[in-house]
Write a protein that holds these residues in place. Structure first.
Motif, PDB file in Angstrom:
ATOM      1  N   ALA A  12       0.521  -1.055  -0.232  1.00 23.37           N
ATOM      2  CA  ALA A  12      -0.211   0.277   0.080  1.00 23.37           C
ATOM      3  C   ALA A  12       0.561   1.404   0.042  1.00 23.37           C
ATOM      4  N   ARG A  13       0.390   2.189  -0.719  1.00 25.76           N
ATOM      5  CA  ARG A  13       1.030   3.716   0.011  1.00 25.76           C
ATOM      6  C   ARG A  13       0.563   4.243   0.854  1.00 25.76           C
ATOM      7  N   LEU A  14       1.989   4.930   1.980  1.00 26.93           N
ATOM      8  CA  LEU A  14       1.689   5.224   2.719  1.00 26.93           C
ATOM      9  C   LEU A  14       1.536   6.407   2.662  1.00 26.93           C
ATOM     10  N   THR A  15       0.245   7.266   3.276  1.00 30.22           N
ATOM     11  CA  THR A  15       0.487   8.672   3.758  1.00 30.22           C
ATOM     12  C   THR A  15       0.540   8.438   5.095  1.00 30.22           C
ATOM     13  N   VAL A  16       1.341   9.573   5.676  1.00 27.34           N
ATOM     14  CA  VAL A  16       1.422  10.335   7.319  1.00 27.34           C
ATOM     15  C   VAL A  16       0.948  11.612   7.787  1.00 27.34           C
ATOM     16  N   ALA A  17       0.189  11.812   8.154  1.00 24.93           N
ATOM     17  CA  ALA A  17       0.110  12.860   8.541  1.00 24.93           C
ATOM     18  C   ALA A  17      -0.255  13.055   9.812  1.00 24.93           C
ATOM     19  N   THR A  18       0.162  15.208  10.447  1.00 24.89           N
ATOM     20  CA  THR A  18      -0.125  15.532  11.395  1.00 24.89           C
ATOM     21  C   THR A  18      -1.630  16.300  11.488  1.00 24.89           C
ATOM     22  N   LEU A  32       6.614  15.692  10.951  1.00 26.42           N
ATOM     23  CA  LEU A  32       6.620  14.980  10.223  1.00 26.42           C
ATOM     24  C   LEU A  32       8.196  14.637   9.950  1.00 26.42           C
ATOM     25  N   GLY A  33       8.925  15.885  10.192  1.00 22.50           N
ATOM     26  CA  GLY A  33       9.924  15.539   9.220  1.00 22.50           C
ATOM     27  C   GLY A  33      11.097  14.502  10.340  1.00 22.50           C
ATOM     28  N   HIS A  34       9.988  14.380  12.019  1.00 23.62           N
ATOM     29  CA  HIS A  34      10.653  13.290  12.522  1.00 23.62           C
ATOM     30  C   HIS A  34      10.497  12.263  11.881  1.00 23.62           C
ATOM     31  N   ALA A  35       9.154  12.586  11.584  1.00 19.25           N
ATOM     32  CA  ALA A  35       8.152  10.651  11.025  1.00 19.25           C
ATOM     33  C   ALA A  35       8.717  10.489  10.131  1.00 19.25           C
ATOM     34  N   ALA A  36       9.997  11.388   9.194  1.00 23.35           N
ATOM     35  CA  ALA A  36      10.100  10.955   7.793  1.00 23.35           C
ATOM     36  C   ALA A  36      11.416  10.602   7.853  1.00 23.35           C
ATOM     37  N   ALA A  37      12.661  10.928   8.913  1.00 25.03           N
ATOM     38  CA  ALA A  37      13.516  10.473   9.697  1.00 25.03           C
ATOM     39  C   ALA A  37      13.629   9.025  10.112  1.00 25.03           C
TER      40      ALA A  37
END
Length: 72
Positions: free
Chosen positions: A32-38, A55-60
């Protein structure tokens, strides 16, 4: 049932990191394609900056795993 897209809400704390790890694992297994949201309060200007930082921390944490990062 997970289909083509998985949406994971993220907060920058232990629970958020656990949820992100689970979402990544599910996306890896299912393809699945993942989208992370705040989500941040529009009434507090600093919250938008905090949301982008989260979101920067999530990307890391995701390292090279592809995901869309969204703040609303």
């Amino acid at each position: 049932m997970i289909r083509e897209h998985l949406l994971a809400g993220y907060v920058d704390d232990a629970g958020g990191r656990d949820a992100l790890a689970l979402a990544r694992s599910i996306a890896e297994v299912t393809g699945a394609r993942l989208t992370v949201a705040t989500v941040h309060s529009p009434e507090r200007a600093a919250s938008a900056v905090e949301a982008r930082a989260a979101l920067g921390h999530a990307a890391a944490l995701l390292e090279e795993f592809p995901a869309d990062l969204v703040s609303h």
